[in-house]
Design a protein around this motif. Structure first.
Motif, PDB file in Angstrom:
ATOM      1  N   ALA A  76       0.825  -1.207   0.000  1.00  0.00           N
ATOM      2  CA  ALA A  76       0.000   0.000   0.000  1.00  0.00           C
ATOM      3  C   ALA A  76       0.858   1.255   0.000  1.00  0.00           C
ATOM      4  N   ALA A  77       1.984   1.203   0.714  1.00  0.00           N
ATOM      5  CA  ALA A  77       2.912   2.338   0.696  1.00  0.00           C
ATOM      6  C   ALA A  77       3.504   2.513  -0.702  1.00  0.00           C
ATOM      7  N   GLU A  78       3.831   1.420  -1.354  1.00  0.00           N
ATOM      8  CA  GLU A  78       4.368   1.493  -2.716  1.00  0.00           C
ATOM      9  C   GLU A  78       3.326   2.069  -3.679  1.00  0.00           C
ATOM     10  N   ALA A  79       2.050   1.804  -3.404  1.00  0.00           N
ATOM     11  CA  ALA A  79       0.982   2.368  -4.240  1.00  0.00           C
ATOM     12  C   ALA A  79       0.818   3.861  -4.012  1.00  0.00           C
ATOM     13  N   GLY A  80       1.410   4.380  -2.925  1.00  0.00           N
ATOM     14  CA  GLY A  80       1.341   5.799  -2.637  1.00  0.00           C
ATOM     15  C   GLY A  80       0.148   6.211  -1.807  1.00  0.00           C
ATOM     16  N   VAL A  81      -0.584   5.234  -1.277  1.00  0.00           N
ATOM     17  CA  VAL A  81      -1.788   5.560  -0.514  1.00  0.00           C
ATOM     18  C   VAL A  81      -1.670   5.164   0.953  1.00  0.00           C
ATOM     19  N   VAL A 118     -12.064  10.043  -1.367  1.00  0.00           N
ATOM     20  CA  VAL A 118     -12.045   8.643  -0.920  1.00  0.00           C
ATOM     21  C   VAL A 118     -12.040   7.710  -2.128  1.00  0.00           C
ATOM     22  N   ALA A 119     -12.869   7.997  -3.116  1.00  0.00           N
ATOM     23  CA  ALA A 119     -12.906   7.173  -4.329  1.00  0.00           C
ATOM     24  C   ALA A 119     -11.552   7.178  -5.027  1.00  0.00           C
ATOM     25  N   ALA A 120     -10.902   8.347  -5.091  1.00  0.00           N
ATOM     26  CA  ALA A 120      -9.581   8.433  -5.727  1.00  0.00           C
ATOM     27  C   ALA A 120      -8.552   7.611  -4.958  1.00  0.00           C
ATOM     28  N   ALA A 121      -8.623   7.645  -3.626  1.00  0.00           N
ATOM     29  CA  ALA A 121      -7.689   6.849  -2.820  1.00  0.00           C
ATOM     30  C   ALA A 121      -7.899   5.365  -3.062  1.00  0.00           C
ATOM     31  N   CYS A 122      -9.150   4.945  -3.160  1.00  0.00           N
ATOM     32  CA  CYS A 122      -9.431   3.530  -3.436  1.00  0.00           C
ATOM     33  C   CYS A 122      -8.891   3.124  -4.802  1.00  0.00           C
ATOM     34  N   ARG A 123      -9.103   3.959  -5.804  1.00  0.00           N
ATOM     35  CA  ARG A 123      -8.568   3.638  -7.134  1.00  0.00           C
ATOM     36  C   ARG A 123      -7.056   3.508  -7.094  1.00  0.00           C
ATOM     37  N   GLN A 124      -6.399   4.382  -6.336  1.00  0.00           N
ATOM     38  CA  GLN A 124      -4.946   4.340  -6.240  1.00  0.00           C
ATOM     39  C   GLN A 124      -4.485   3.046  -5.566  1.00  0.00           C
ATOM     40  N   LEU A 125      -5.139   2.690  -4.471  1.00  0.00           N
ATOM     41  CA  LEU A 125      -4.794   1.427  -3.806  1.00  0.00           C
ATOM     42  C   LEU A 125      -5.061   0.240  -4.718  1.00  0.00           C
ATOM     43  N   HIS A 126      -6.212   0.248  -5.362  1.00  0.00           N
ATOM     44  CA  HIS A 126      -6.637  -0.888  -6.183  1.00  0.00           C
ATOM     45  C   HIS A 126      -5.784  -1.071  -7.430  1.00  0.00           C
ATOM     46  N   SER A 127      -5.126  -0.014  -7.866  1.00  0.00           N
ATOM     47  CA  SER A 127      -4.268  -0.128  -9.051  1.00  0.00           C
ATOM     48  C   SER A 127      -2.808  -0.376  -8.678  1.00  0.00           C
ATOM     49  N   GLY A 128      -2.535  -0.501  -7.403  1.00  0.00           N
ATOM     50  CA  GLY A 128      -1.167  -0.708  -6.932  1.00  0.00           C
ATOM     51  C   GLY A 128      -0.748  -2.169  -6.949  1.00  0.00           C
ATOM     52  N   PRO A 129       0.399  -2.475  -6.329  1.00  0.00           N
ATOM     53  CA  PRO A 129       0.888  -3.861  -6.303  1.00  0.00           C
ATOM     54  C   PRO A 129      -0.116  -4.792  -5.645  1.00  0.00           C
TER      55      PRO A 129
END
Length: 307
Positions: A76-81, A118-129
């Protein structure tokens, strides 16, 4: 409320002395609120500020895997969120960087600008490793049900009566495909907002999952009105998605139904002075209303429609 941890208060300084980011003195240590399965400490010294999460003492029946929590926190840290992971030692805790921002409350999620962040944060997490494990609430609920039975824990009236409806929900949602890394426990307090972006903390129940579970869980945990679920799903996908709203509502129902047993297990086994039963019954009452309500059949049909 006081949380018993694997570390006695008299040994806390000794533990912090062994963690690189907290070892330097002088330091200030502040207990953070919340934490039903951890003690969370905000530690500040000349090296900066971090949060140390110390797991609750004793044998947990909840199946929390701290190695998985650590690995997924790193992802999650690598995803930036997520917060940067600074230190981890199995059995003794996880240290992460302190993130700026304010922990949200349920009322904050009624604001469209916050909900869009919140939606943007979820997209960022969901597109991460991808995470190192999967999370399936149907399997979690079944495992919790076995634990409740094995230990003779209290269970709400009519609980097993809804098993056929659960099977119908599982069929309507279909096979698990296109899963993404999800937090799976997004109560408002696990969302930190600095006014420009939202960051996500606490990965105890994280795992690869359907993104609609995440969205439905946010809606359910904050007890938002239905139009705000439409708003959240639209913000997440970039356009209205009625099928995904239906899926999110069914996942929200399964979240309420499954976490009810989490509360039953904690009610029967946790040493913490907290009313887990009332906490769980609030979720269960909403689940019963959904099972008995007029919308379930419509949701089953809408969720199973092709894109």
């Amino acid at each position: 409320m006081e949380l018993t941890t694997t570390v006695l208060a008299s040994d806390l300084d000794a533990l912090l002395d062994t963690i690189p980011c907290t070892a330097r003195q002088p330091r200030t240590v502040v207990d953070l609120p919340g934490g039903l399965t951890n003690r969370n400490l905000k530690v500040t010294n000349a090296d900066g500020t971090c949060v140390v999460r110390i797991p609750a003492g004793g044998k947990s029946l909840l199946g929390i895997d701290r190695d998985v929590e650590h690995a997924n926190s790193v992802a999650a840290a690598e995803a930036g969120v997520g917060a940067p992971v600074l230190h981890y030692r199995a059995g003794e805790g996880l240290a992460v960087g302190f993130l700026p921002g304010r922990a949200l409350g349920n009322a904050d999620l009624h604001r469209p600008d916050v909900l869009h962040r919140v939606a943007a944060a979820c997209r960022q997490l969901h597109s991460g490793p991808r995470f190192v494990n999967d999370f399936d609430m149907f399997e979690v609920q079944a495992r919790y049900r076995r634990i409740v039975a094995e230990h003779g824990f209290r269970i709400p009236e009519r609980y097993d009566e809804f098993a056929p409806a659960v099977a119908s929900i599982r069929e309507a949602l279909g096979p698990r495909t296109d899963t993404v890394p999800c937090n799976n426990d997004l109560l408002a307090e696990n969302l930190l907002d600095d006014g420009e972006r939202v960051r996500i903390i606490d990965y105890e129940y994280s795992g690869n999952n359907d993104p609609c579970f995440e969205l439905g869980n946010i809606w359910s945990e904050a007890t938002l009105p239905l139009p705000l679920l439409d708003e959240l799903v639209t913000a997440y996908y970039g356009r209205p998605r009625p099928r995904q709203v239906a899926r999110a509502r069914l996942f929200a129902l399964m979240s309420q139904y499954g976490w009810t047993l989490w509360a039953a297990i904690q009610h029967g086994s946790s040493p913490l002075d907290f009313d887990f039963w009332s906490w769980g019954m609030e979720k269960y009452d909403r689940a019963v209303a959904a099972f008995d309500g007029p919308d379930l059949e419509h949701l089953l049909v809408a969720a199973s429609q092709p894109e």
